[in-house]
Design a protein around this motif. Structure first.
Motif, PDB file in Angstrom:
ATOM      1  N   SER A  72      72.075 124.489  18.783  1.00 42.15           N
ATOM      2  CA  SER A  72      72.714 123.574  17.836  1.00 42.15           C
ATOM      3  C   SER A  72      74.095 124.078  17.432  1.00 42.15           C
ATOM      4  CB  SER A  72      71.826 123.404  16.602  1.00 42.15           C
ATOM      5  OG  SER A  72      72.425 122.555  15.659  1.00 42.15           O
ATOM      6  N   GLN A  86      76.866 121.718  18.846  1.00 39.90           N
ATOM      7  CA  GLN A  86      77.365 120.838  17.790  1.00 39.90           C
ATOM      8  C   GLN A  86      78.314 121.536  16.832  1.00 39.90           C
ATOM      9  OE1 GLN A  86      74.440 118.091  15.911  1.00 39.90           O
ATOM     10  NE2 GLN A  86      72.917 119.156  17.146  1.00 39.90           N
ATOM     11  N   PRO A 146      78.713 120.513  11.733  1.00 37.17           N
ATOM     12  CA  PRO A 146      79.051 119.209  12.321  1.00 37.17           C
ATOM     13  C   PRO A 146      79.628 118.261  11.272  1.00 37.17           C
ATOM     14  CG  PRO A 146      76.859 119.911  12.974  1.00 37.17           C
ATOM     15  CD  PRO A 146      77.298 120.837  11.890  1.00 37.17           C
ATOM     16  N   ARG A 174      82.767 116.695  20.115  1.00 36.35           N
ATOM     17  CA  ARG A 174      81.587 117.361  20.656  1.00 36.35           C
ATOM     18  C   ARG A 174      80.293 116.672  20.220  1.00 36.35           C
ATOM     19  NH1 ARG A 174      80.842 123.258  18.464  1.00 36.35           N
ATOM     20  NH2 ARG A 174      82.990 123.463  19.180  1.00 36.35           N
ATOM     21  N   LEU A 175      80.304 115.904  19.136  1.00 40.39           N
ATOM     22  CA  LEU A 175      79.106 115.196  18.694  1.00 40.39           C
ATOM     23  C   LEU A 175      78.677 114.144  19.708  1.00 40.39           C
ATOM     24  CD1 LEU A 175      79.738 114.705  14.872  1.00 40.39           C
ATOM     25  CD2 LEU A 175      78.460 116.507  16.034  1.00 40.39           C
ATOM     26  N   ALA A 207      78.285 116.567  23.669  1.00 39.39           N
ATOM     27  CA  ALA A 207      77.119 117.447  23.805  1.00 39.39           C
ATOM     28  C   ALA A 207      75.837 116.669  24.124  1.00 39.39           C
ATOM     29  CB  ALA A 207      76.948 118.288  22.540  1.00 39.39           C
ATOM     30  N   GLY A 229      71.490 117.426  19.589  1.00 37.08           N
ATOM     31  CA  GLY A 229      71.644 116.375  18.589  1.00 37.08           C
ATOM     32  C   GLY A 229      70.722 115.195  18.742  1.00 37.08           C
ATOM     33  N   GLY A 242      75.146 110.173  19.404  1.00 39.69           N
ATOM     34  CA  GLY A 242      76.402 110.864  19.132  1.00 39.69           C
ATOM     35  C   GLY A 242      77.409 109.985  18.426  1.00 39.69           C
ATOM     36  N   GLY A 262      76.676 109.912  14.772  1.00 45.06           N
ATOM     37  CA  GLY A 262      77.203 111.097  14.112  1.00 45.06           C
ATOM     38  C   GLY A 262      78.714 111.111  14.064  1.00 45.06           C
ATOM     39  N   TYR A 263      79.369 110.685  15.139  1.00 45.32           N
ATOM     40  CA  TYR A 263      80.830 110.719  15.220  1.00 45.32           C
ATOM     41  C   TYR A 263      81.472 109.797  14.184  1.00 45.32           C
ATOM     42  CZ  TYR A 263      85.531 110.354  17.199  1.00 45.32           C
ATOM     43  OH  TYR A 263      86.899 110.364  17.387  1.00 45.32           O
ATOM     44  N   PRO A 305      76.609 112.450  10.837  1.00 42.42           N
ATOM     45  CA  PRO A 305      76.103 113.549  11.686  1.00 42.42           C
ATOM     46  C   PRO A 305      74.772 114.104  11.199  1.00 42.42           C
ATOM     47  CG  PRO A 305      77.902 114.316  10.304  1.00 42.42           C
ATOM     48  CD  PRO A 305      77.841 112.823  10.122  1.00 42.42           C
ATOM     49  N   MET A 347      71.534 113.618  13.307  1.00 37.61           N
ATOM     50  CA  MET A 347      71.388 114.298  14.592  1.00 37.61           C
ATOM     51  C   MET A 347      70.498 115.534  14.431  1.00 37.61           C
ATOM     52  SD  MET A 347      75.302 113.943  16.050  1.00 37.61           S
ATOM     53  CE  MET A 347      74.843 114.377  17.739  1.00 37.61           C
TER      54      MET A 347
END
Length: 598
Positions: A66, A70, A74, A80-81, A84, A141, A296, A299-300, A304, A307
């Protein structure tokens, strides 16, 4: 369920001869049961230790991945969210397709399939696949949890060790739930909850020997886990003081909302999972990456917290670090993210997402109550904690486990009344809205026919009293001599020549009963031709021997009657309060007719 590429299980089930000193065992089948009993409890402890070590390593691998994939903190708008989970999804799809095909799905159902279909067999490859791919998925995630895989990892450890020791098929089947309890106990750091869940959902029933093994394995696993993590509970909230009984109404409302949320969660999985499984193999290869992209994106673009397992967000919700609207958004998008992740075929469990949704929902109810009813004393943390139990009871259908789970993960026993009330309301509402539990839904989607523990608990069992008939058979006293009994029986036949009794009941001096066939009694009477014959003065019960019909009571299960009719023409049903008093009698025909009317 194991793939066709799994190694055969037959060799592992063959009994192995042992050699002690210079004496070889000529017949291992004779000594195997005694040998198994001697090592059974010791193996349970050993399984608990190994399972605990593996689960600790599993959780460490998730935390390390993690941070690696992440980042340590995060936050929205970090590329990267998205990158990954997409890359992890591609790796998971390839490995699941070609190397570990049996790691998909719920670890609970796979353990039950091993128990009821494969005689407790779980391959080492499946255990390794669960460890590696679940670590990668959760660390990257994907919105799944580590508890279900931990349960199966523990069951796989038990399966492997019991096969290597050379236990019998019966013991192999017992050891799978023993390891499952160890794995779940280490994951939750909660031995009581793990024991209860395995009994409630995996095996459904237990004996003293099985319970002892499960307890020892769970305790050993938790001792190992606490060696690394400490004995502190997962979540800390202040003690709950119910100064105003009206606050229980707020917890009751939480139970209602929890039941509705569990229905939405279950329906989403029930719809999307089979839809994904109907796609072609090529499309299914892309689904984990697509799921990683969608999760993702959630989260982005601002959430986040949904995740991964989400324990950090649960702790934040308990300490009132989210606003009311944010809590509702987190609950809703966690359901969406989990449905997408789990339906794509990515390995992982639903325990942690269930606790996450429940905590957010509970904290939202607590925030609402604090704003509009400030005189009530409950903290937002207490509502979040109760909400975890509410979703656990309603969605996973483990009402008893849910109560102890909340108490163990918080170490706060002052919250027992709100937990019991809210969990019961949520469970009953979920049962009425969605009669089939989510694990049974997964079972049907996988094309399996595993026993539903919830349905078994709901089944109405017939008892002897449901088929009981009045005593109309002739009754003789065992204290009579054979000649006097013969005379009494002859008088009975003369007074009712049309009767053709299937049996004659003989009441013995010790309060027991003997059900004799007419042919058996005729043979006894034939020995006494005259009153002065030596046989004529023998007591009837002494001539019949010391055997008695089993002592059976009206409240016992009717299904247990069938073996008795191999020996007895009828079985007398006794009164529990008065020795020797009869409530009625039953024949095999009476039992079969009662089942036909069911």
């Amino acid at each position: 369920m194991e793939s066709s590429s799994a190694q055969p299980i037959a060799p592992a089930l063959e009994p192995k001869a042992t050699i002690s000193g210079a004496h070889s065992v000529a017949n291992p089948e004779i000594t195997a049961p005694a040998r198994e009993e001697r090592i059974f409890l010791l193996l349970s402890i050993f399984i608990g230790i190994i399972s605990g070590l593996l689960v600790v390593s599993f959780r460490m691998a998730i935390e390390w991945l993690s941070v690696l994939l992440q980042g340590s903190a995060p936050a929205p708008h970090q590329p990267r969210l998205i990158i990954a989970p997409v890359c992890a999804g591609l790796v998971i799809a390839v490995l699941t397709r070609f190397v570990f095909p049996a790691v998909r799905g719920s670890g609970v159902n796979q353990t039950k399939a091993a128990l009821y279909i494969h005689n407790g067999y779980i391959s080492v490859r499946t255990m390794i696949g669960k460890f590696l791919l679940c670590s990668l998925a959760i660390g990257a995630g994907f919105s799944t949890g580590p508890e279900d895989p931990s349960l199966q990892i523990g069951a796989a450890v038990a399966s492997f060790i019991s096969r290597k020791v050379g236990l019998s098929r019966e013991k192999l089947r017992i050891f799978a739930p023993v390891g499952a309890a160890a794995g779940l106990a280490a994951a939750f750091n909660a031995p009581i909850s793990a024991i209860l869940f395995v009994i409630e959902e995996v095996i459904g029933q237990w004996t003293a020997g099985v319970l002892g093994s499960i307890v020892l394995a769970a305790v050993a696993a938790v001792v190992v886990a606490r060696w690394f993590w400490g004995a502190e509970p997962m979540f800390r909230i202040p003690a709950v003081t119910l100064r105003d009984p009206r606050e229980l109404l707020a917890y009751a409302v939480l139970g209602l909302f929890g039941g509705i949320a569990s229905l939405i969660f279950a329906k989403a999985l029930e719809y999307l999972r089979p839809l994904a499984r109907r796609q072609t193999q090529n499309v299914q290869m892309l689904l984990p990456a697509l799921a990683g992209f969608l999760v993702g994106c959630i989260g982005y673009f601002g959430l986040p917290e949904v995740m991964g397992a989400g324990y950090g967000a649960i702790d934040q919700a308990m300490h009132a670090q989210f606003a009311f609207k944010m809590l509702l958004l987190l609950a809703a998008f966690k359901i969406i993210a989990t449905t997408i992740s789990f339906s794509s075929g990515s390995p992982g469990g639903v325990f942690a997402p269930t606790l996450f949704v429940g905590a957010m929902l509970g904290a939202a109810i607590g925030s609402f109550e604090k704003h509009y009813f400030p005189h009530l004393t409950g903290s937002i943390g207490s509502y979040a904690l109760v909400g975890m139990g509410v979703l656990f009871a309603a969605f996973l259908r483990a009402p008893l486990t849910s109560v102890f789970m909340v108490l163990e993960v918080s170490g706060n026993y002052s919250i027992i009344l709100p937990v019991i009330l809210a969990n019961t309301i949520a469970y009953l509402l979920a049962r009425s809205l969605q009669p089939i539990s989510i694990f049974e839904v997964f079972t049907h989607q996988d094309g399996l026919y595993l026993p539903s523990m919830e349905e078994q608990r709901e089944e109405s069992e017939l008892h002897f009293e449901d088929a009981l008939l009045p005593v109309t058979l002739p009754i003789l006293q065992g204290s009579q001599t054979i000649w006097s009994a013969k005379t009494a029986y002859t008088d009975m036949e003369a007074s009712n020549p049309d009767s053709n009794p299937t049996a004659i009941l003989i009441q013995c001096r010790d309060g027991g009963w003997y059900a004799a066939r007419p042919s058996e009694l005729t043979g006894v009477f034939a020995e006494a031709q005259k009153p002065d014959d030596p046989a004529a003065s023998v007591l009837l019960e002494d001539r019949l021997g010391k055997e008695r019909t089993p002592l059976i009571f009206p409240d016992q299960p009717l299904s247990s009657a069938l073996p008795y009719f191999r020996r007895w023409p009828v079985v007398p049903i006794s009164n529990r309060a008065t020795r020797g008093a009869l409530e009625g009698v039953l024949s095999l025909d009476d039992v079969l007719k009662r089942y036909q009317r069911q």
